[in-house]
Scaffold this active site. Structure first.
Site, mmCIF file in Angstrom:
data_model
loop_
_atom_site.group_PDB
_atom_site.id
_atom_site.type_symbol
_atom_site.label_atom_id
_atom_site.label_comp_id
_atom_site.label_asym_id
_atom_site.label_seq_id
_atom_site.Cartn_x
_atom_site.Cartn_y
_atom_site.Cartn_z
ATOM 1 C CB SER A 9 16.274 76.578 -28.043
ATOM 2 O OG SER A 9 15.456 77.933 -27.702
ATOM 3 C CG HIS A 34 16.853 76.496 -23.518
ATOM 4 N ND1 HIS A 34 16.937 76.413 -22.029
ATOM 5 C CD2 HIS A 34 17.273 77.382 -24.024
ATOM 6 C CE1 HIS A 34 17.678 77.153 -21.918
ATOM 7 N NE2 HIS A 34 17.994 77.842 -22.760
ATOM 8 C CG ASP A 36 16.402 81.241 -24.974
ATOM 9 O OD1 ASP A 36 17.064 81.302 -24.136
ATOM 10 O OD2 ASP A 36 16.066 80.133 -26.478
ATOM 11 C CG MET A 38 16.598 86.577 -25.676
ATOM 12 S SD MET A 38 17.106 86.511 -27.114
ATOM 13 C CE MET A 38 17.366 85.441 -27.227
ATOM 14 C CG HIS A 67 18.902 81.817 -21.027
ATOM 15 N ND1 HIS A 67 19.417 81.699 -21.478
ATOM 16 C CD2 HIS A 67 18.928 82.618 -19.982
ATOM 17 C CE1 HIS A 67 20.409 81.724 -21.829
ATOM 18 N NE2 HIS A 67 20.609 82.835 -20.196
ATOM 19 C CG MET A 69 19.273 85.548 -22.063
ATOM 20 S SD MET A 69 19.387 85.196 -23.736
ATOM 21 C CE MET A 69 18.069 83.911 -24.128
ATOM 22 C CG MET A 138 25.006 82.072 -22.099
ATOM 23 S SD MET A 138 23.734 80.970 -22.290
ATOM 24 C CE MET A 138 23.579 81.729 -24.275
ATOM 25 C CG PHE A 144 20.915 87.693 -32.266
ATOM 26 C CD1 PHE A 144 19.436 88.396 -32.457
ATOM 27 C CD2 PHE A 144 21.849 88.616 -31.263
ATOM 28 C CE1 PHE A 144 19.785 89.463 -32.776
ATOM 29 C CE2 PHE A 144 21.469 89.682 -31.726
ATOM 30 C CZ PHE A 144 21.028 90.639 -32.698
ATOM 31 N N GLY A 145 19.675 83.456 -32.031
ATOM 32 C CA GLY A 145 19.209 82.132 -32.246
ATOM 33 C C GLY A 145 20.606 82.332 -33.311
ATOM 34 N N GLY A 146 21.307 80.970 -33.879
ATOM 35 C CA GLY A 146 21.676 80.395 -35.320
ATOM 36 C C GLY A 146 22.754 80.780 -35.205
ATOM 37 C CG ASP A 176 20.997 78.047 -25.061
ATOM 38 O OD1 ASP A 176 21.170 78.004 -26.068
ATOM 39 O OD2 ASP A 176 21.023 78.972 -24.387
ATOM 40 N N GLY A 178 24.801 76.801 -30.133
ATOM 41 C CA GLY A 178 25.555 76.556 -31.363
ATOM 42 C C GLY A 178 25.995 75.030 -31.134
ATOM 43 N N GLY A 198 18.954 74.662 -31.194
ATOM 44 C CA GLY A 198 17.435 75.533 -31.408
ATOM 45 C C GLY A 198 17.076 75.076 -33.050
ATOM 46 C CB SER A 199 18.562 76.743 -35.973
ATOM 47 O OG SER A 199 19.969 76.950 -35.411
#
Length: 221
Positions: A9, A34, A36, A38, A67, A69, A138, A144-146, A176, A178, A198-199
């Site tokens: 991501s 990916h 995201d 938002m 994706h 959102m 999800m 939020f990421g992370g 998607d 964590g 992502g992270s």
């Protein structure tokens, strides 16, 4: 054995070097990019739009997995298709007519899918499996990421896997939220075949080392 796909991501990438980042992560073994989106309306954050998708499209050959959102979704779908998206997913709560939104994605030349938040029931799938190319579960609440993986998502993944297998259709099952080296195998065992991270990838200096470690975990499933 399923074909597993890893979809970094770019929400966690360095936006000052985005073209370089997507090239590097694909060179490191990413299968998808990916994306995201938002809107600070459906979710409490504001990220990136079609212009950024259009900007990175020439840098990678792999599919761009968008994706959404956002609410409402129909207005923005053609823009992302035109910008180079290959696959577009959205949340059923964000569409007044889910069947129509799915068809709109396909009419614009992209593959289509639905996204399910931790608290969203799966009954939205009941009458649209023929218009879906991906289901995205999800494993965090979006925005939020992370965030940390919500283990309850494994039950939902397993239920969607059952539905896909019973349908006999070729539908990707993406997860998607964590996802990292130490839980990717659990998600695969539950039935996921496509993994957004992502992270876990962009937060490390060596993207290839992370992706290789994830694939090593998947090989044990």
């Amino acid at each position: 054995m399923p074909t597993y796909r890893i979809a970094p991501s770019i929400l966690s990438a360095d936006f000052a070097r985005l073209g370089e980042e997507v090239r590097n992560v694909v060179a490191a073994g990413a299968d998808f990019i990916h994306f995201d989106v938002m809107d600070n309306h459906y979710v409490p954050n504001l990220t990136i739009g079609p212009l950024v998708c259009e900007a990175i499209r020439p840098h990678v050959q792999v599919p761009i997995d968008v994706h959404l959102m956002v609410k409402p979704v129909d207005r923005i779908i053609p823009d992302f298709a035109k910008a180079g998206a290959n696959l577009i997913t959205f949340h059923p709560e964000a569409s007044e007519h889910i069947d129509r939104s799915l068809q709109l994605i396909r009419d614009n030349g992209c593959k289509s899918g639905l996204v399910f938040n931790p608290g969203t029931p799966l009954h939205y799938l009941d009458h649209v499996m023929d218009k879906i190319d991906m289901v995205l579960i999800m494993s965090v609440n979006p925005g939020f990421g992370g965030q940390s993986f919500i283990p309850e998502a494994l039950k939902k993944i397993a239920e969607v896997r059952r539905r896909i297998d019973e349908s006999g259709r070729d539908i990707l099952l993406e997860v998607d939220g964590g996802i990292k080296i130490d839980n990717i195998a659990a998600a695969a065992k539950a039935g996921a075949d496509t993994f957004v991270a992502g992270s876990a990838i962009f937060g490390k200096p060596d993207y290839k080392a992370v992706i290789d470690a994830m694939r090593a975990e998947l090989a044990q499933v």
